[in-house]
Design a protein around this motif. Structure first.
Motif, PDB file in Angstrom:
ATOM      1  N   PHE A 202      -2.901 -13.603  44.148  1.00  0.00           N
ATOM      2  CA  PHE A 202      -3.308 -14.653  45.080  1.00  0.00           C
ATOM      3  C   PHE A 202      -4.753 -14.440  45.516  1.00  0.00           C
ATOM      4  N   VAL A 203      -5.087 -13.216  45.908  1.00  0.00           N
ATOM      5  CA  VAL A 203      -6.447 -12.906  46.361  1.00  0.00           C
ATOM      6  C   VAL A 203      -7.443 -13.106  45.218  1.00  0.00           C
ATOM      7  N   ALA A 204      -7.088 -12.653  44.018  1.00  0.00           N
ATOM      8  CA  ALA A 204      -7.991 -12.790  42.861  1.00  0.00           C
ATOM      9  C   ALA A 204      -8.267 -14.255  42.550  1.00  0.00           C
ATOM     10  N   GLN A 205      -7.225 -15.094  42.551  1.00  0.00           N
ATOM     11  CA  GLN A 205      -7.454 -16.508  42.235  1.00  0.00           C
ATOM     12  C   GLN A 205      -8.295 -17.171  43.323  1.00  0.00           C
ATOM     13  N   LEU A 206      -8.088 -16.758  44.574  1.00  0.00           N
ATOM     14  CA  LEU A 206      -8.886 -17.345  45.651  1.00  0.00           C
ATOM     15  C   LEU A 206     -10.356 -16.950  45.516  1.00  0.00           C
ATOM     16  N   CYS A 207     -10.608 -15.735  45.054  1.00  0.00           N
ATOM     17  CA  CYS A 207     -11.997 -15.299  44.818  1.00  0.00           C
ATOM     18  C   CYS A 207     -12.655 -16.143  43.728  1.00  0.00           C
ATOM     19  N   TYR A 208     -11.946 -16.365  42.624  1.00  0.00           N
ATOM     20  CA  TYR A 208     -12.517 -17.177  41.543  1.00  0.00           C
ATOM     21  C   TYR A 208     -12.640 -18.639  41.957  1.00  0.00           C
ATOM     22  N   ASN A 209     -11.733 -19.107  42.777  1.00  0.00           N
ATOM     23  CA  ASN A 209     -11.833 -20.453  43.332  1.00  0.00           C
ATOM     24  C   ASN A 209     -13.131 -20.578  44.128  1.00  0.00           C
ATOM     25  N   THR A 210     -13.399 -19.567  44.939  1.00  0.00           N
ATOM     26  CA  THR A 210     -14.608 -19.553  45.774  1.00  0.00           C
ATOM     27  C   THR A 210     -15.878 -19.463  44.932  1.00  0.00           C
ATOM     28  N   LEU A 211     -15.814 -18.754  43.834  1.00  0.00           N
ATOM     29  CA  LEU A 211     -16.973 -18.499  42.984  1.00  0.00           C
ATOM     30  C   LEU A 211     -17.432 -19.710  42.176  1.00  0.00           C
ATOM     31  N   TRP A 212     -16.504 -20.561  41.780  1.00  0.00           N
ATOM     32  CA  TRP A 212     -16.855 -21.646  40.859  1.00  0.00           C
ATOM     33  C   TRP A 212     -17.902 -22.599  41.449  1.00  0.00           C
ATOM     34  N   THR A 213     -17.729 -23.043  42.664  1.00  0.00           N
ATOM     35  CA  THR A 213     -18.610 -24.067  43.243  1.00  0.00           C
ATOM     36  C   THR A 213     -20.078 -23.648  43.285  1.00  0.00           C
ATOM     37  N   PRO A 214     -20.416 -22.444  43.791  1.00  0.00           N
ATOM     38  CA  PRO A 214     -21.840 -22.080  43.783  1.00  0.00           C
ATOM     39  C   PRO A 214     -22.417 -21.924  42.376  1.00  0.00           C
ATOM     40  N   ILE A 215     -21.580 -21.516  41.433  1.00  0.00           N
ATOM     41  CA  ILE A 215     -22.079 -21.378  40.057  1.00  0.00           C
ATOM     42  C   ILE A 215     -22.345 -22.749  39.453  1.00  0.00           C
ATOM     43  N   PHE A 216     -21.392 -23.660  39.573  1.00  0.00           N
ATOM     44  CA  PHE A 216     -21.534 -24.974  38.954  1.00  0.00           C
ATOM     45  C   PHE A 216     -22.511 -25.853  39.732  1.00  0.00           C
ATOM     46  N   PHE A 217     -22.251 -26.072  41.008  1.00  0.00           N
ATOM     47  CA  PHE A 217     -23.084 -26.986  41.788  1.00  0.00           C
ATOM     48  C   PHE A 217     -24.341 -26.328  42.348  1.00  0.00           C
ATOM     49  N   GLY A 218     -24.282 -25.045  42.684  1.00  0.00           N
ATOM     50  CA  GLY A 218     -25.447 -24.365  43.240  1.00  0.00           C
ATOM     51  C   GLY A 218     -26.452 -23.964  42.184  1.00  0.00           C
ATOM     52  N   LEU A 219     -25.982 -23.275  41.149  1.00  0.00           N
ATOM     53  CA  LEU A 219     -26.873 -22.783  40.097  1.00  0.00           C
ATOM     54  C   LEU A 219     -26.999 -23.743  38.914  1.00  0.00           C
ATOM     55  N   HIS A 220     -26.152 -24.764  38.873  1.00  0.00           N
ATOM     56  CA  HIS A 220     -26.140 -25.748  37.780  1.00  0.00           C
ATOM     57  C   HIS A 220     -25.826 -25.078  36.443  1.00  0.00           C
ATOM     58  N   ARG A 221     -24.979 -24.086  36.462  1.00  0.00           N
ATOM     59  CA  ARG A 221     -24.616 -23.340  35.262  1.00  0.00           C
ATOM     60  C   ARG A 221     -23.244 -23.818  34.791  1.00  0.00           C
ATOM     61  N   MET A 222     -23.231 -24.909  34.061  1.00  0.00           N
ATOM     62  CA  MET A 222     -21.977 -25.529  33.642  1.00  0.00           C
ATOM     63  C   MET A 222     -21.160 -24.653  32.701  1.00  0.00           C
ATOM     64  N   LYS A 223     -21.827 -23.979  31.772  1.00  0.00           N
ATOM     65  CA  LYS A 223     -21.119 -23.136  30.805  1.00  0.00           C
ATOM     66  C   LYS A 223     -20.519 -21.907  31.498  1.00  0.00           C
ATOM     67  N   VAL A 224     -21.261 -21.299  32.395  1.00  0.00           N
ATOM     68  CA  VAL A 224     -20.743 -20.170  33.163  1.00  0.00           C
ATOM     69  C   VAL A 224     -19.596 -20.653  34.057  1.00  0.00           C
ATOM     70  N   GLY A 225     -19.765 -21.826  34.641  1.00  0.00           N
ATOM     71  CA  GLY A 225     -18.693 -22.416  35.442  1.00  0.00           C
ATOM     72  C   GLY A 225     -17.429 -22.606  34.625  1.00  0.00           C
ATOM     73  N   LEU A 226     -17.595 -22.984  33.366  1.00  0.00           N
ATOM     74  CA  LEU A 226     -16.450 -23.155  32.469  1.00  0.00           C
ATOM     75  C   LEU A 226     -15.719 -21.826  32.272  1.00  0.00           C
ATOM     76  N   ALA A 227     -16.455 -20.743  32.123  1.00  0.00           N
ATOM     77  CA  ALA A 227     -15.827 -19.423  31.987  1.00  0.00           C
ATOM     78  C   ALA A 227     -15.089 -19.041  33.270  1.00  0.00           C
ATOM     79  N   VAL A 228     -15.709 -19.305  34.415  1.00  0.00           N
ATOM     80  CA  VAL A 228     -15.082 -18.985  35.703  1.00  0.00           C
ATOM     81  C   VAL A 228     -13.809 -19.799  35.893  1.00  0.00           C
ATOM     82  N   ILE A 229     -13.867 -21.086  35.588  1.00  0.00           N
ATOM     83  CA  ILE A 229     -12.676 -21.912  35.792  1.00  0.00           C
ATOM     84  C   ILE A 229     -11.580 -21.568  34.783  1.00  0.00           C
TER      85      ILE A 229
END
Length: 152
Positions: A72-99
């Motif tokens: 549960f904690v691990a998935q919540l961490c990755y949930n939190t991580l996706w938004t800054p990577i995709f929308f903040g850094l504009h790293r769509m491919k990295v966001g794909l790996a995170v998701i």
């Protein structure tokens, strides 16, 4: 009381959506025709976070819940991580790996929860469906716009 604690944890995860909004960059991207409308995202995430918190509150006090809560904690961490990577850094491919990792963690959490409490496991099903849709959307947005990205 446990529900409130887990709802606060989910709320902390949700703050990245407030801090890193889609903005002009995302609006300028080509998106598939099946992209959900913008208003759907906060509505869906609100419902999902309530379900996620309720599920965790059911599982946490149960004997043998250590692995399930770690997932549960691990998935919540990755949930939190996706938004800054995709929308903040504009790293769509990295966001794909995170998701992709998020999807695996949500699926593992769902299965671990099901083993302990069927209701808690079922409360995670809509979350897995939504992460599946979000992952497909992330992939399609990357595919449709990869020629416009300098690096990723």
């Amino acid at each position: 009381m446990l529900f409130v604690v887990f709802l606060i944890a989910c709320g902390a995860s949700a703050t990245t959506g407030v801090m890193f909004k889609p903005g002009d960059w995302y609006r300028s991207l080509d998106k598939p025709s099946w992209t959900p409308p913008n208003w759907a995202f906060p509505v869906v995430w609100t419902v999902l976070y309530v379900c996620i918190a309720a599920a965790a509150a059911r599982i946490a006090p149960l004997p043998g819940s250590g692995l399930a809560m770690a997932l549960f904690v691990a998935q919540l961490c990755y949930n939190t991580l996706w938004t800054p990577i995709f929308f903040g850094l504009h790293r769509m491919k990295v966001g794909l790996a995170v998701i992709g990792l998020l999807w695996l963690l949500v699926a593992a959490t769902l299965l671990a929860f099901l083993r302990l409490d069927i209701v808690a496991g079922l409360l995670f099903v809509p979350y897995l469906v939504w992460v599946t849709i979000a992952g497909a959307l992330n992939f399609e947005v990357w595919r449709l716009n990869r020629d416009r990205m300098a690096t990723d």
